[in-house]
Design a protein around this motif. Structure first.
Motif, PDB file in Angstrom:
ATOM      1  N   THR A  35      -6.359   6.273 -11.694  1.00 44.87           N
ATOM      2  CA  THR A  35      -5.313   5.929 -12.660  1.00 44.87           C
ATOM      3  C   THR A  35      -3.992   5.633 -11.957  1.00 44.87           C
ATOM      4  O   THR A  35      -3.296   4.656 -12.284  1.00 44.87           O
ATOM      5  CB  THR A  35      -5.120   7.076 -13.665  1.00 44.87           C
ATOM      6  OG1 THR A  35      -6.364   7.361 -14.306  1.00 44.87           O
ATOM      7  CG2 THR A  35      -4.082   6.728 -14.709  1.00 44.87           C
ATOM      8  N   GLY A  36      -3.647   6.464 -10.984  1.00 46.02           N
ATOM      9  CA  GLY A  36      -2.401   6.250 -10.249  1.00 46.02           C
ATOM     10  C   GLY A  36      -2.393   4.936  -9.500  1.00 46.02           C
ATOM     11  O   GLY A  36      -1.369   4.232  -9.467  1.00 46.02           O
ATOM     12  N   ALA A  37      -3.526   4.582  -8.902  1.00 41.64           N
ATOM     13  CA  ALA A  37      -3.600   3.322  -8.164  1.00 41.64           C
ATOM     14  C   ALA A  37      -3.425   2.129  -9.101  1.00 41.64           C
ATOM     15  O   ALA A  37      -2.705   1.168  -8.787  1.00 41.64           O
ATOM     16  CB  ALA A  37      -4.930   3.227  -7.421  1.00 41.64           C
ATOM     17  N   VAL A  38      -4.062   2.184 -10.269  1.00 43.50           N
ATOM     18  CA  VAL A  38      -3.952   1.065 -11.219  1.00 43.50           C
ATOM     19  C   VAL A  38      -2.529   0.950 -11.761  1.00 43.50           C
ATOM     20  O   VAL A  38      -1.988  -0.160 -11.893  1.00 43.50           O
ATOM     21  CB  VAL A  38      -4.974   1.242 -12.363  1.00 43.50           C
ATOM     22  CG1 VAL A  38      -4.767   0.187 -13.440  1.00 43.50           C
ATOM     23  CG2 VAL A  38      -6.388   1.158 -11.822  1.00 43.50           C
ATOM     24  N   VAL A  39      -1.912   2.085 -12.070  1.00 40.95           N
ATOM     25  CA  VAL A  39      -0.522   2.060 -12.534  1.00 40.95           C
ATOM     26  C   VAL A  39       0.373   1.461 -11.452  1.00 40.95           C
ATOM     27  O   VAL A  39       1.257   0.631 -11.744  1.00 40.95           O
ATOM     28  CB  VAL A  39      -0.060   3.479 -12.908  1.00 40.95           C
ATOM     29  CG1 VAL A  39       1.448   3.512 -13.151  1.00 40.95           C
ATOM     30  CG2 VAL A  39      -0.788   3.970 -14.147  1.00 40.95           C
ATOM     31  N   GLY A  40       0.150   1.861 -10.212  1.00 44.40           N
ATOM     32  CA  GLY A  40       0.933   1.295  -9.120  1.00 44.40           C
ATOM     33  C   GLY A  40       0.717  -0.199  -8.957  1.00 44.40           C
ATOM     34  O   GLY A  40       1.662  -0.954  -8.671  1.00 44.40           O
ATOM     35  N   GLU A  41      -0.511  -0.656  -9.163  1.00 42.24           N
ATOM     36  CA  GLU A  41      -0.800  -2.085  -9.041  1.00 42.24           C
ATOM     37  C   GLU A  41      -0.156  -2.889 -10.157  1.00 42.24           C
ATOM     38  O   GLU A  41       0.238  -4.039  -9.957  1.00 42.24           O
ATOM     39  CB  GLU A  41      -2.315  -2.302  -9.039  1.00 42.24           C
ATOM     40  CG  GLU A  41      -2.991  -1.803  -7.773  1.00 42.24           C
ATOM     41  CD  GLU A  41      -4.489  -1.629  -7.938  1.00 42.24           C
ATOM     42  OE1 GLU A  41      -5.153  -1.282  -6.949  1.00 42.24           O
ATOM     43  OE2 GLU A  41      -4.996  -1.838  -9.065  1.00 42.24           O
ATOM     44  N   PHE A  42      -0.045  -2.297 -11.336  1.00 42.51           N
ATOM     45  CA  PHE A  42       0.641  -2.985 -12.437  1.00 42.51           C
ATOM     46  C   PHE A  42       2.108  -3.246 -12.095  1.00 42.51           C
ATOM     47  O   PHE A  42       2.655  -4.291 -12.445  1.00 42.51           O
ATOM     48  CB  PHE A  42       0.578  -2.141 -13.710  1.00 42.51           C
ATOM     49  CG  PHE A  42      -0.663  -2.380 -14.521  1.00 42.51           C
ATOM     50  CD1 PHE A  42      -1.119  -3.658 -14.774  1.00 42.51           C
ATOM     51  CD2 PHE A  42      -1.365  -1.316 -15.044  1.00 42.51           C
ATOM     52  CE1 PHE A  42      -2.265  -3.885 -15.525  1.00 42.51           C
ATOM     53  CE2 PHE A  42      -2.513  -1.516 -15.797  1.00 42.51           C
ATOM     54  CZ  PHE A  42      -2.964  -2.808 -16.039  1.00 42.51           C
ATOM     55  N   LEU A  92       0.809  -1.213   0.000  1.00 45.51           N
ATOM     56  CA  LEU A  92       0.000   0.000   0.000  1.00 45.51           C
ATOM     57  C   LEU A  92       0.844   1.265   0.000  1.00 45.51           C
ATOM     58  O   LEU A  92       0.540   2.231  -0.708  1.00 45.51           O
ATOM     59  CB  LEU A  92      -0.934  -0.007   1.212  1.00 45.51           C
ATOM     60  CG  LEU A  92      -1.782   1.248   1.434  1.00 45.51           C
ATOM     61  CD1 LEU A  92      -2.722   1.493   0.256  1.00 45.51           C
ATOM     62  CD2 LEU A  92      -2.573   1.142   2.730  1.00 45.51           C
ATOM     63  N   ARG A  93       1.912   1.306   0.795  1.00 49.13           N
ATOM     64  CA  ARG A  93       2.699   2.535   0.901  1.00 49.13           C
ATOM     65  C   ARG A  93       3.292   2.946  -0.436  1.00 49.13           C
ATOM     66  O   ARG A  93       3.228   4.122  -0.834  1.00 49.13           O
ATOM     67  CB  ARG A  93       3.811   2.365   1.942  1.00 49.13           C
ATOM     68  CG  ARG A  93       3.345   2.296   3.378  1.00 49.13           C
ATOM     69  CD  ARG A  93       4.517   2.283   4.322  1.00 49.13           C
ATOM     70  NE  ARG A  93       5.414   1.165   4.061  1.00 49.13           N
ATOM     71  CZ  ARG A  93       6.591   0.973   4.655  1.00 49.13           C
ATOM     72  NH1 ARG A  93       7.036   1.872   5.518  1.00 49.13           N
ATOM     73  NH2 ARG A  93       7.328  -0.082   4.393  1.00 49.13           N
ATOM     74  N   ALA A  94       3.880   2.000  -1.149  1.00 47.49           N
ATOM     75  CA  ALA A  94       4.504   2.331  -2.428  1.00 47.49           C
ATOM     76  C   ALA A  94       3.465   2.768  -3.449  1.00 47.49           C
ATOM     77  O   ALA A  94       3.673   3.751  -4.185  1.00 47.49           O
ATOM     78  CB  ALA A  94       5.279   1.117  -2.947  1.00 47.49           C
ATOM     79  N   VAL A  95       2.316   2.085  -3.497  1.00 46.24           N
ATOM     80  CA  VAL A  95       1.271   2.457  -4.448  1.00 46.24           C
ATOM     81  C   VAL A  95       0.707   3.832  -4.107  1.00 46.24           C
ATOM     82  O   VAL A  95       0.442   4.656  -4.996  1.00 46.24           O
ATOM     83  CB  VAL A  95       0.162   1.389  -4.464  1.00 46.24           C
ATOM     84  CG1 VAL A  95      -0.983   1.820  -5.376  1.00 46.24           C
ATOM     85  CG2 VAL A  95       0.717   0.058  -4.934  1.00 46.24           C
ATOM     86  N   ALA A  96       0.509   4.113  -2.812  1.00 49.20           N
ATOM     87  CA  ALA A  96      -0.036   5.407  -2.401  1.00 49.20           C
ATOM     88  C   ALA A  96       0.913   6.541  -2.765  1.00 49.20           C
ATOM     89  O   ALA A  96       0.476   7.614  -3.211  1.00 49.20           O
ATOM     90  CB  ALA A  96      -0.316   5.405  -0.899  1.00 49.20           C
ATOM     91  N   VAL A  97       2.211   6.325  -2.602  1.00 50.25           N
ATOM     92  CA  VAL A  97       3.186   7.366  -2.953  1.00 50.25           C
ATOM     93  C   VAL A  97       3.197   7.597  -4.455  1.00 50.25           C
ATOM     94  O   VAL A  97       3.225   8.753  -4.925  1.00 50.25           O
ATOM     95  CB  VAL A  97       4.586   6.983  -2.443  1.00 50.25           C
ATOM     96  CG1 VAL A  97       5.642   7.927  -3.005  1.00 50.25           C
ATOM     97  CG2 VAL A  97       4.628   7.009  -0.918  1.00 50.25           C
ATOM     98  N   LEU A  98       3.160   6.528  -5.237  1.00 50.05           N
ATOM     99  CA  LEU A  98       3.116   6.684  -6.686  1.00 50.05           C
ATOM    100  C   LEU A  98       1.846   7.405  -7.127  1.00 50.05           C
ATOM    101  O   LEU A  98       1.871   8.277  -8.004  1.00 50.05           O
ATOM    102  CB  LEU A  98       3.201   5.312  -7.363  1.00 50.05           C
ATOM    103  CG  LEU A  98       3.250   5.319  -8.891  1.00 50.05           C
ATOM    104  CD1 LEU A  98       4.505   6.032  -9.394  1.00 50.05           C
ATOM    105  CD2 LEU A  98       3.197   3.902  -9.433  1.00 50.05           C
TER     106      LEU A  98
END
Length: 295
Positions: free
Chosen positions: A235-242, A165-171
């Motif tokens: 969009t940011g969350a999906v990019v981070g999940e990829f 979660l932390r890395a995706v939230a920052v991205l």
């Protein structure tokens, strides 16, 4: 005689109400004039419907063309499944809880990234708007940061923060940061100087000036930036999940792609559209409510 004059005045009121100066007849003219200029609420409904009609017609035509291409075999159903198949897969995934389970993760990540981006962007925008030194120091780097794709920073985020979660939230925060900074700075720079100067003359300190004058006047621009950032957070969350994890709707897209399940890919994309539209609508409602409170 008075009756005749009264009748004549009422008949002429909509065209030229000034012609009648009888004080006994004047009260009759007010309701007639108001009724004549009043806009019926029912007349606004067809106008609103007509405003959305072109978009609805275009969408229906696109669906019909899509269905025809898929059913006729012009395009393989593996590459482009029919809208009916996509709708069936979407409904089945909703009933089984599959989409809800993955969408909940994406929603948490997007809101966390949006909150983090807002917490940094609003003070930064205020500082840029109020300090020429900070503006000259930060604006070149802010502009240059847009040339660097946020996804390119993902390997560094993995090294610094690991997966989750932390890395995706920052991205996600990096993606939503720029529009909120720009709108905040723009809203504060374009304020009407007269109320600001009047408040300073009255002895308002910096915090009173910000809370009671600057923030309410710049609120439309700030809220517009936040609305854009909230939509981009999906969009940011999906990019981070990829890149940074296999959870959320981005992870579901990877799973569907690996299974060559094209209808599920389209159903997941439809869920992303629904989430983004819902968040945009909620932002618009909050914006209207705050505008109503300010009035």
């Amino acid at each position: 005689m008075a009756r005749t004059a009264r009748t004549a005045c009422v008949e002429e009121a909509p065209a030229s109400p000034i012609l009648c100066d009888d004080p006994q007849v004047a009260p009759i003219l007010v309701p007639v004039e108001r009724e004549h200029g009043r806009r019926s609420p029912a007349r606004g409904i067809p106008q609103r419907a007509a405003r959305w009609l072109p978009a609805l017609v275009l969408g229906l035509l696109a669906l019909v063309l899509w269905e025809a291409l898929s059913r006729s075999g012009t395009v393989s159903s593996f590459l482009l499944p029919a809208p009916g198949d996509v709708a069936e897969t979407f409904a089945r995934a909703l009933r089984s809880g599959l989409l809800w389970r993955y969408a909940r993760v994406t929603l948490v990540e997007s809101l966390a990234g949006f909150a983090l981006g807002t917490a940094v962007a609003l003070p930064t925008g205020y500082a840029i708007a109020r300090s020429r030194l900070l503006s000259r120091a930060l604006e070149p780097y802010l502009a240059a940061s847009q040339a660097l794709p946020a996804i390119a920073l993902a390997p560094l985020l993995v090294i610094w923060l690991g997966y989750g979660l932390r890395a995706v939230a920052v991205l996600c925060a990096l993606i939503v940061f720029f529009p909120m900074v720009v709108n905040t700075a723009l809203g504060l720079r374009t304020l009407d100087p007269e109320p600001v100067d009047a408040a300073r003359v009255d002895g308002a300190d910096r915090w009173s000036l910000l809370w009671h004058i600057e923030l309410p006047l710049a609120l439309p621009s700030i809220l517009a930036g936040m609305r854009t950032g909230l939509t981009l957070s999906i969009t940011g969350a999906v990019v981070g999940e990829f890149v940074l994890g296999d959870r959320g709707l981005g992870g579901l897209l990877i799973i569907a792609r690996g299974n060559f399940d094209t209808p599920l890919v389209f159903a997941t994309l439809l869920m992303l559209v629904v989430l983004a539209a819902a968040m945009y609508g909620i932002a618009r409602l909050v914006e209207r409510w705050l505008s109503y409170v300010e009035e």
